[in-house]
Scaffold this motif. Sequence first.
Motif, PDB file in Angstrom:
ATOM      1  N   GLU A   6       0.817  -1.216   0.000  1.00 56.61           N
ATOM      2  CA  GLU A   6       0.000   0.000   0.000  1.00 56.61           C
ATOM      3  C   GLU A   6       0.847   1.261   0.000  1.00 56.61           C
ATOM      4  OE1 GLU A   6      -4.087   0.015   1.932  1.00 56.61           O
ATOM      5  OE2 GLU A   6      -2.993  -1.494   3.117  1.00 56.61           O
ATOM      6  N   LYS A   7       1.965   1.220   0.645  1.00 55.42           N
ATOM      7  CA  LYS A   7       2.836   2.390   0.725  1.00 55.42           C
ATOM      8  C   LYS A   7       3.326   2.810  -0.658  1.00 55.42           C
ATOM      9  CE  LYS A   7       5.363   2.623   4.619  1.00 55.42           C
ATOM     10  NZ  LYS A   7       6.512   2.365   5.493  1.00 55.42           N
ATOM     11  N   SER A   9       1.888   1.814  -3.602  1.00 55.15           N
ATOM     12  CA  SER A   9       0.834   1.721  -4.610  1.00 55.15           C
ATOM     13  C   SER A   9       0.083   3.035  -4.787  1.00 55.15           C
ATOM     14  CB  SER A   9      -0.165   0.629  -4.208  1.00 55.15           C
ATOM     15  OG  SER A   9      -1.217   0.578  -5.139  1.00 55.15           O
ATOM     16  N   GLN A  10      -0.415   3.225  -5.997  1.00 51.73           N
ATOM     17  CA  GLN A  10      -1.290   4.355  -6.273  1.00 51.73           C
ATOM     18  C   GLN A  10      -2.747   3.996  -6.005  1.00 51.73           C
ATOM     19  OE1 GLN A  10       0.134   4.771 -10.209  1.00 51.73           O
ATOM     20  NE2 GLN A  10      -1.372   3.422 -11.110  1.00 51.73           N
ATOM     21  N   LYS A  12      -5.865   2.262  -3.482  1.00 50.06           N
ATOM     22  CA  LYS A  12      -6.314   1.865  -2.156  1.00 50.06           C
ATOM     23  C   LYS A  12      -6.919   0.478  -2.335  1.00 50.06           C
ATOM     24  CE  LYS A  12      -8.889   3.149   1.736  1.00 50.06           C
ATOM     25  NZ  LYS A  12      -9.253   3.544   2.787  1.00 50.06           N
ATOM     26  N   TYR A  13      -6.580  -0.454  -1.467  1.00 48.19           N
ATOM     27  CA  TYR A  13      -7.006  -1.837  -1.634  1.00 48.19           C
ATOM     28  C   TYR A  13      -8.368  -2.094  -1.008  1.00 48.19           C
ATOM     29  CZ  TYR A  13      -2.310  -2.753  -3.242  1.00 48.19           C
ATOM     30  OH  TYR A  13      -1.154  -2.739  -3.963  1.00 48.19           O
ATOM     31  N   TYR A  14      -9.167  -2.907  -1.707  1.00 46.93           N
ATOM     32  CA  TYR A  14     -10.488  -3.318  -1.251  1.00 46.93           C
ATOM     33  C   TYR A  14     -10.635  -4.812  -1.505  1.00 46.93           C
ATOM     34  CZ  TYR A  14     -11.547   1.640  -1.213  1.00 46.93           C
ATOM     35  OH  TYR A  14     -11.528   2.977  -0.959  1.00 46.93           O
ATOM     36  N   ASN A  40       0.409  -4.439  -8.862  1.00 45.63           N
ATOM     37  CA  ASN A  40      -0.062  -4.185  -7.506  1.00 45.63           C
ATOM     38  C   ASN A  40      -0.529  -5.428  -6.760  1.00 45.63           C
ATOM     39  OD1 ASN A  40      -0.269  -1.135  -6.791  1.00 45.63           O
ATOM     40  ND2 ASN A  40      -0.739  -1.305  -8.966  1.00 45.63           N
ATOM     41  N   THR A  54     -10.622  -3.862  -5.970  1.00 42.15           N
ATOM     42  CA  THR A  54      -9.661  -2.765  -5.886  1.00 42.15           C
ATOM     43  C   THR A  54      -9.747  -1.863  -7.101  1.00 42.15           C
ATOM     44  OG1 THR A  54      -8.156  -4.017  -4.470  1.00 42.15           O
ATOM     45  CG2 THR A  54      -7.198  -2.219  -5.744  1.00 42.15           C
ATOM     46  N   ASN A  58     -11.470   2.054  -6.985  1.00 40.08           N
ATOM     47  CA  ASN A  58     -10.561   3.157  -7.284  1.00 40.08           C
ATOM     48  C   ASN A  58     -10.975   3.914  -8.539  1.00 40.08           C
ATOM     49  OD1 ASN A  58      -7.994   3.341  -5.452  1.00 40.08           O
ATOM     50  ND2 ASN A  58      -8.536   1.178  -5.586  1.00 40.08           N
TER      51      ASN A  58
END
Length: 129
Positions: A6-7, A9-10, A12-14, A40, A54, A58
């Motif tokens: 996550e740090k 990545s562009q 946000k994970y779902y 990702n 995800t 996004n």
Amino acid sequence: LKVDREKKSQLKYYYGSQWVSIDQELVDYLINNKKLILSNLMRTNISDELFVQTVVWNNNYFKNKVYKFKENYENSNLRYINWNLGRPYTWESKNYDLLKDAIHSGFLFSRKFDSSIDNKVILKLINKR
């Protein structure tokens, strides 16, 4: 391994159900974003429950299209399911108007039907679409 995707990545994970109902437009979008998805989510745990959700969450256009009923997440993935009345609830003839409204609202599928409990609702939906 202390990998923090996550740090870097562009996105946000779902996460959500691996069983999703999507249309051709979203299929094309996913294919066109294959590199983004692979970079990702490759080599991640439960990626089958992450990648579609995800990408969709996004993108506001697809989020609003696929997850129409934000206040009721269980009716996501364009599937009409009632978890409040059962696990899931088995639709009956008395629910026909709810099911008809769901069709007009854009749901592609509904769950759960059982012909041994109520075959009439199934026949009515097949014949009255």
